[in-house]
Design a protein around this motif. Sequence first.
Motif, PDB file in Angstrom:
ATOM      1  N   LYS A 258     -15.265  -6.543 -42.551  1.00 23.95           N
ATOM      2  CA  LYS A 258     -15.843  -7.814 -43.024  1.00 23.95           C
ATOM      3  C   LYS A 258     -14.661  -8.745 -43.283  1.00 23.95           C
ATOM      4  CE  LYS A 258     -18.602 -10.752 -45.275  1.00 23.95           C
ATOM      5  NZ  LYS A 258     -17.666 -11.883 -45.272  1.00 23.95           N
ATOM      6  N   LEU A 259     -14.584  -9.815 -42.495  1.00 24.81           N
ATOM      7  CA  LEU A 259     -13.421 -10.702 -42.604  1.00 24.81           C
ATOM      8  C   LEU A 259     -13.629 -11.701 -43.745  1.00 24.81           C
ATOM      9  CD1 LEU A 259     -10.785 -10.873 -40.846  1.00 24.81           C
ATOM     10  CD2 LEU A 259     -11.687 -13.077 -40.089  1.00 24.81           C
ATOM     11  N   ASP A 260     -12.805 -11.572 -44.779  1.00 29.69           N
ATOM     12  CA  ASP A 260     -12.882 -12.486 -45.930  1.00 29.69           C
ATOM     13  C   ASP A 260     -12.021 -13.717 -45.730  1.00 29.69           C
ATOM     14  OD1 ASP A 260     -14.555 -10.808 -47.328  1.00 29.69           O
ATOM     15  OD2 ASP A 260     -12.939  -9.835 -48.462  1.00 29.69           O
ATOM     16  N   LEU A 261     -10.868 -13.545 -45.063  1.00 25.57           N
ATOM     17  CA  LEU A 261      -9.865 -14.619 -45.030  1.00 25.57           C
ATOM     18  C   LEU A 261      -9.322 -14.843 -43.623  1.00 25.57           C
ATOM     19  CD1 LEU A 261      -7.737 -13.413 -48.091  1.00 25.57           C
ATOM     20  CD2 LEU A 261      -9.232 -15.423 -48.056  1.00 25.57           C
ATOM     21  N   LEU A 262      -9.091 -16.112 -43.309  1.00 28.19           N
ATOM     22  CA  LEU A 262      -8.290 -16.479 -42.143  1.00 28.19           C
ATOM     23  C   LEU A 262      -7.045 -17.168 -42.689  1.00 28.19           C
ATOM     24  CD1 LEU A 262      -7.564 -16.987 -39.227  1.00 28.19           C
ATOM     25  CD2 LEU A 262      -9.112 -18.954 -39.218  1.00 28.19           C
ATOM     26  N   LEU A 263      -5.891 -16.574 -42.442  1.00 25.99           N
ATOM     27  CA  LEU A 263      -4.627 -17.083 -42.974  1.00 25.99           C
ATOM     28  C   LEU A 263      -3.814 -17.720 -41.856  1.00 25.99           C
ATOM     29  CD1 LEU A 263      -3.592 -13.872 -45.009  1.00 25.99           C
ATOM     30  CD2 LEU A 263      -4.999 -15.791 -45.778  1.00 25.99           C
ATOM     31  N   ASN A 264      -3.166 -18.839 -42.156  1.00 23.44           N
ATOM     32  CA  ASN A 264      -2.254 -19.456 -41.193  1.00 23.44           C
ATOM     33  C   ASN A 264      -0.843 -19.480 -41.775  1.00 23.44           C
ATOM     34  OD1 ASN A 264      -4.666 -21.937 -40.073  1.00 23.44           O
ATOM     35  ND2 ASN A 264      -4.090 -20.017 -39.075  1.00 23.44           N
ATOM     36  N   THR A 265       0.117 -19.026 -40.963  1.00 22.65           N
ATOM     37  CA  THR A 265       1.516 -19.060 -41.421  1.00 22.65           C
ATOM     38  C   THR A 265       2.062 -20.483 -41.421  1.00 22.65           C
ATOM     39  OG1 THR A 265       2.332 -18.689 -39.162  1.00 22.65           O
ATOM     40  CG2 THR A 265       2.019 -16.735 -40.575  1.00 22.65           C
ATOM     41  N   HIS A 266       1.549 -21.314 -40.491  1.00 27.35           N
ATOM     42  CA  HIS A 266       1.922 -22.731 -40.443  1.00 27.35           C
ATOM     43  C   HIS A 266       0.982 -23.436 -39.467  1.00 27.35           C
ATOM     44  CE1 HIS A 266       4.111 -21.066 -37.041  1.00 27.35           C
ATOM     45  NE2 HIS A 266       4.476 -22.276 -36.606  1.00 27.35           N
ATOM     46  N   GLY A 267       1.177 -24.748 -39.296  1.00 20.91           N
ATOM     47  CA  GLY A 267       0.163 -25.531 -38.608  1.00 20.91           C
ATOM     48  C   GLY A 267       0.356 -25.766 -37.128  1.00 20.91           C
ATOM     49  N   HIS A 268       1.331 -25.133 -36.485  1.00 19.94           N
ATOM     50  CA  HIS A 268       1.546 -25.390 -35.056  1.00 19.94           C
ATOM     51  C   HIS A 268       0.385 -24.861 -34.217  1.00 19.94           C
ATOM     52  CE1 HIS A 268       6.162 -26.026 -35.493  1.00 19.94           C
ATOM     53  NE2 HIS A 268       5.476 -27.139 -35.684  1.00 19.94           N
ATOM     54  N   ALA A 269       0.080 -25.640 -33.160  1.00 19.14           N
ATOM     55  CA  ALA A 269      -1.130 -25.396 -32.368  1.00 19.14           C
ATOM     56  C   ALA A 269      -1.166 -24.000 -31.754  1.00 19.14           C
ATOM     57  CB  ALA A 269      -1.235 -26.444 -31.268  1.00 19.14           C
ATOM     58  N   ASP A 270      -0.021 -23.474 -31.337  1.00 20.28           N
ATOM     59  CA  ASP A 270      -0.048 -22.154 -30.692  1.00 20.28           C
ATOM     60  C   ASP A 270      -0.443 -21.044 -31.676  1.00 20.28           C
ATOM     61  OD1 ASP A 270       2.554 -22.814 -31.769  1.00 20.28           O
ATOM     62  OD2 ASP A 270       3.323 -20.975 -30.876  1.00 20.28           O
TER      63      ASP A 270
ATOM     64  N   HIS B 275      10.949 -24.434 -40.842  1.00 19.80           N
ATOM     65  CA  HIS B 275      10.395 -24.600 -39.486  1.00 19.80           C
ATOM     66  C   HIS B 275       9.327 -25.698 -39.529  1.00 19.80           C
ATOM     67  CE1 HIS B 275       8.947 -23.616 -35.505  1.00 19.80           C
ATOM     68  NE2 HIS B 275       7.742 -23.372 -35.977  1.00 19.80           N
ATOM     69  N   THR B 276       8.438 -25.612 -40.495  1.00 24.72           N
ATOM     70  CA  THR B 276       7.537 -26.721 -40.864  1.00 24.72           C
ATOM     71  C   THR B 276       7.566 -26.813 -42.392  1.00 24.72           C
ATOM     72  OG1 THR B 276       5.550 -25.354 -41.164  1.00 24.72           O
ATOM     73  CG2 THR B 276       5.963 -26.197 -38.931  1.00 24.72           C
ATOM     74  N   PRO B 277       7.112 -27.953 -42.945  1.00 26.19           N
ATOM     75  CA  PRO B 277       7.146 -28.078 -44.416  1.00 26.19           C
ATOM     76  C   PRO B 277       6.168 -27.145 -45.123  1.00 26.19           C
ATOM     77  CG  PRO B 277       6.246 -30.071 -43.378  1.00 26.19           C
ATOM     78  CD  PRO B 277       6.771 -29.216 -42.270  1.00 26.19           C
ATOM     79  N   GLY B 278       5.107 -26.738 -44.438  1.00 30.14           N
ATOM     80  CA  GLY B 278       4.108 -25.886 -45.078  1.00 30.14           C
ATOM     81  C   GLY B 278       4.138 -24.439 -44.602  1.00 30.14           C
ATOM     82  N   SER B 279       5.242 -23.989 -44.063  1.00 37.59           N
ATOM     83  CA  SER B 279       5.333 -22.593 -43.592  1.00 37.59           C
ATOM     84  C   SER B 279       5.236 -21.632 -44.778  1.00 37.59           C
ATOM     85  CB  SER B 279       6.663 -22.348 -42.874  1.00 37.59           C
ATOM     86  OG  SER B 279       6.661 -22.925 -41.584  1.00 37.59           O
ATOM     87  N   VAL B 280       4.459 -20.571 -44.599  1.00 40.47           N
ATOM     88  CA  VAL B 280       4.352 -19.537 -45.634  1.00 40.47           C
ATOM     89  C   VAL B 280       4.539 -18.160 -44.999  1.00 40.47           C
ATOM     90  CG1 VAL B 280       2.853 -20.823 -47.222  1.00 40.47           C
ATOM     91  CG2 VAL B 280       1.829 -19.429 -45.392  1.00 40.47           C
ATOM     92  N   ILE B 281       4.883 -17.223 -45.856  1.00 43.60           N
ATOM     93  CA  ILE B 281       5.022 -15.814 -45.459  1.00 43.60           C
ATOM     94  C   ILE B 281       4.059 -14.994 -46.305  1.00 43.60           C
ATOM     95  CG2 ILE B 281       6.618 -13.848 -45.717  1.00 43.60           C
ATOM     96  CD1 ILE B 281       8.782 -15.654 -44.543  1.00 43.60           C
ATOM     97  N   PHE B 282       3.415 -14.036 -45.672  1.00 45.35           N
ATOM     98  CA  PHE B 282       2.475 -13.168 -46.377  1.00 45.35           C
ATOM     99  C   PHE B 282       3.148 -11.818 -46.609  1.00 45.35           C
ATOM    100  CE2 PHE B 282      -0.027 -16.194 -43.868  1.00 45.35           C
ATOM    101  CZ  PHE B 282      -0.654 -16.843 -44.914  1.00 45.35           C
ATOM    102  N   LYS B 283       3.091 -11.364 -47.859  1.00 39.42           N
ATOM    103  CA  LYS B 283       3.833 -10.159 -48.257  1.00 39.42           C
ATOM    104  C   LYS B 283       2.886  -9.194 -48.941  1.00 39.42           C
ATOM    105  CE  LYS B 283       7.847  -9.228 -51.194  1.00 39.42           C
ATOM    106  NZ  LYS B 283       7.197  -8.661 -52.364  1.00 39.42           N
ATOM    107  N   PHE B 284       2.914  -7.960 -48.502  1.00 39.59           N
ATOM    108  CA  PHE B 284       2.166  -6.920 -49.208  1.00 39.59           C
ATOM    109  C   PHE B 284       2.942  -5.624 -49.083  1.00 39.59           C
ATOM    110  CE2 PHE B 284       0.393  -4.770 -45.476  1.00 39.59           C
ATOM    111  CZ  PHE B 284       0.561  -5.757 -44.513  1.00 39.59           C
ATOM    112  N   ASP B 285       3.019  -4.895 -50.198  1.00 39.99           N
ATOM    113  CA  ASP B 285       3.875  -3.716 -50.258  1.00 39.99           C
ATOM    114  C   ASP B 285       5.258  -4.108 -49.715  1.00 39.99           C
ATOM    115  OD1 ASP B 285       1.575  -2.326 -51.121  1.00 39.99           O
ATOM    116  OD2 ASP B 285       0.937  -2.170 -49.035  1.00 39.99           O
ATOM    117  N   HIS B 286       5.832  -3.325 -48.831  1.00 43.16           N
ATOM    118  CA  HIS B 286       7.133  -3.675 -48.269  1.00 43.16           C
ATOM    119  C   HIS B 286       6.960  -4.183 -46.845  1.00 43.16           C
ATOM    120  CE1 HIS B 286      10.205  -1.573 -51.112  1.00 43.16           C
ATOM    121  NE2 HIS B 286       9.308  -2.277 -51.752  1.00 43.16           N
ATOM    122  N   GLN B 287       6.048  -5.149 -46.670  1.00 38.88           N
ATOM    123  CA  GLN B 287       5.801  -5.692 -45.335  1.00 38.88           C
ATOM    124  C   GLN B 287       5.639  -7.208 -45.449  1.00 38.88           C
ATOM    125  OE1 GLN B 287       3.462  -2.756 -42.946  1.00 38.88           O
ATOM    126  NE2 GLN B 287       2.432  -2.409 -44.877  1.00 38.88           N
ATOM    127  N   ILE B 288       6.202  -7.938 -44.486  1.00 37.61           N
ATOM    128  CA  ILE B 288       6.059  -9.391 -44.499  1.00 37.61           C
ATOM    129  C   ILE B 288       5.641  -9.892 -43.111  1.00 37.61           C
ATOM    130  CG2 ILE B 288       7.560 -10.011 -46.432  1.00 37.61           C
ATOM    131  CD1 ILE B 288       9.851 -10.447 -44.484  1.00 37.61           C
TER     132      ILE B 288
END
Length: 208
Positions: A53-65, A116-129
């Motif tokens: 069951k997909l709760d979230l759609l996450l974007n690392t940044h806004g580039h079209a690709d 890379h972009t002003p709104g770039s984010v990284i998702f981190k859980f346990d020891h994984q990014i």
Amino acid sequence: MKKSELKIMQIHASEMDNFSYLIYCQETLRGAAIDPSMRPELLLKEIDNRGIKLDLLLNTHGHADHIAGNAVILEHTGAKLAAHPVDITNPDIVLAEGTRLELGKGIIDVMHTPGHTPGSVIFKFDHQIVTGDTLFVSRCGRADLPGSDVVALYDSLQRLKKLPEDTVVYPGHDYGPTATSTIGWELKNNDYFKCPDLQSFTKLRLEG
Ligand SMILES: [Fe+2]
């Protein structure tokens, strides 16, 4: 050590070597898709096959690709879109430094890593990014695009260098010798990571 509840799947999702990701809680089967790119059907197939069951759609940044497949995922799953508002206008969930996202019995932490972009984010859980276009295996993202900031990118990479060396890196593109790496490997092999100061990084990134 307690086994992680969150599992990650890497999906090769475009002719531009984009990677999409599916993270899900193995116990509750609640999931988050990251960067559907041009092949959202590949994510949908994995979501279906695993009964997620997909709760979230996450974007690392806004580039079209990276975001081209957002609408298809949202339409088919009812997931909420979570992104940094500087890159994606009016997301359902606004991401910022320190945001914590619950996913089943797991937690995904958000690092705001502009450059890379002003709104770039990284998702981190346990020891994984999941690093988007901020950090690739053996490389880093471009800093010469509209909205890019080479000083901010340098600062963001300095933060990543301080993560534990066994942290696994899941990049936004398949640009390196392997599909994933670790922070320890990058410290030894990534020329952008190895730059001793901002001046050498700027020269390598913008002129190299
Ligand atoms: Fe990008």
